[in-house]
Design an enzyme around this catalytic site. Sequence first.
Site, short mmCIF file in Angstrom:
data_model
loop_
_atom_site.label_atom_id
_atom_site.label_comp_id
_atom_site.label_asym_id
_atom_site.label_seq_id
_atom_site.Cartn_x
_atom_site.Cartn_y
_atom_site.Cartn_z
CE LYS A 66 -4.29 -1.66 2.08
NZ LYS A 66 -5.30 -1.43 3.10
CG ASP A 102 -8.38 0.84 3.27
OD1 ASP A 102 -9.17 0.00 2.82
OD2 ASP A 102 -7.14 0.72 3.20
#
Length: 274
Positions: A66, A102
């Site tokens: 990420k 997220d």
Amino acid sequence: MVWRVGVVGYPIQHSISPAIHQAAFDALGIPARYERWAVPPADLPAWVASLRNAQTLGANVTVPHKEAVMPLLDTFSSTAHAIGAVNTIVQRDGQLHGDNTDAAGFLRGLADIGGVPAGAPAVLLGAGGAARAVAYALLQARIGPLSIFNRHPERARALAADLGRGASVEAFALDAPERRERLARCALLVNTTAVGLHGERLLPPEEVPTHALVVDIIYNPPETPLLADAARRGARTLNGLPMLVYQAALAFERWTGRQPPLDRMFAAARAALG
Ligand code: ATR
């Protein structure tokens, strides 16, 4: 043409993202195949280069890529930039745009069960990649003051410094004496650590708040010891499944411009978890 899209990670075989997304593509009749890409860190640049073609919608990014993927992309959303991590890549005309769904996914899950008011004190356990997205989400929703506890306190301090900027954020070691009191008076407790994946306890049951919303971003198992303790003590609880499905739904919207059928995505996630 069949669109190409998928999730990259290492390892990746246990990801249920393919089930969640494929259900949505199929329900809307969009010809796309959602794949699972196991890419070791050394191969990440070549994998990113392989996305730069007209057949690719984009990708989801998970552990451990990420943060590492960011320098390989062309543009970012302000959210991805602020969190310092990308979980969604959108391909358009050979350009790769990094986003992070997220944080918004976490807030949607919270909203579903009534949410937490602005100004409510919150405790965050953990200071890794997932904690960064949750901390950003909490500050966006003006939830706090926020107390971050982490095994390695320097990571908690780095997160507080990155996301604090005038907000009320304090960082502590996981075993700091302040923990008991912060837990007792918080309105929201969020576990973002990996503790609980295998039945371990992060907190002694008597420290688990009774009048708070207790969230564990772990979704498998669906009830960690933390959530079981919280439920036993009368607290409201939420596991990580809504966050997982909502971050997926938001990524799907970015790729297709369409609203995915959330009921299908939730059903596919539950079926994949067995
Ligand atoms: P993720 O992207 O899932 O957040 P990560 O960046 O590796 O993954 O972060 C894992 C988090 O779980 C960290 O907060 C980590 O604490 P440290 O930063 O101190 O390592 C926490 N964690 C993992 N195992 C732990 C354990 N046994 N006890 C306490 N915290 C743990």
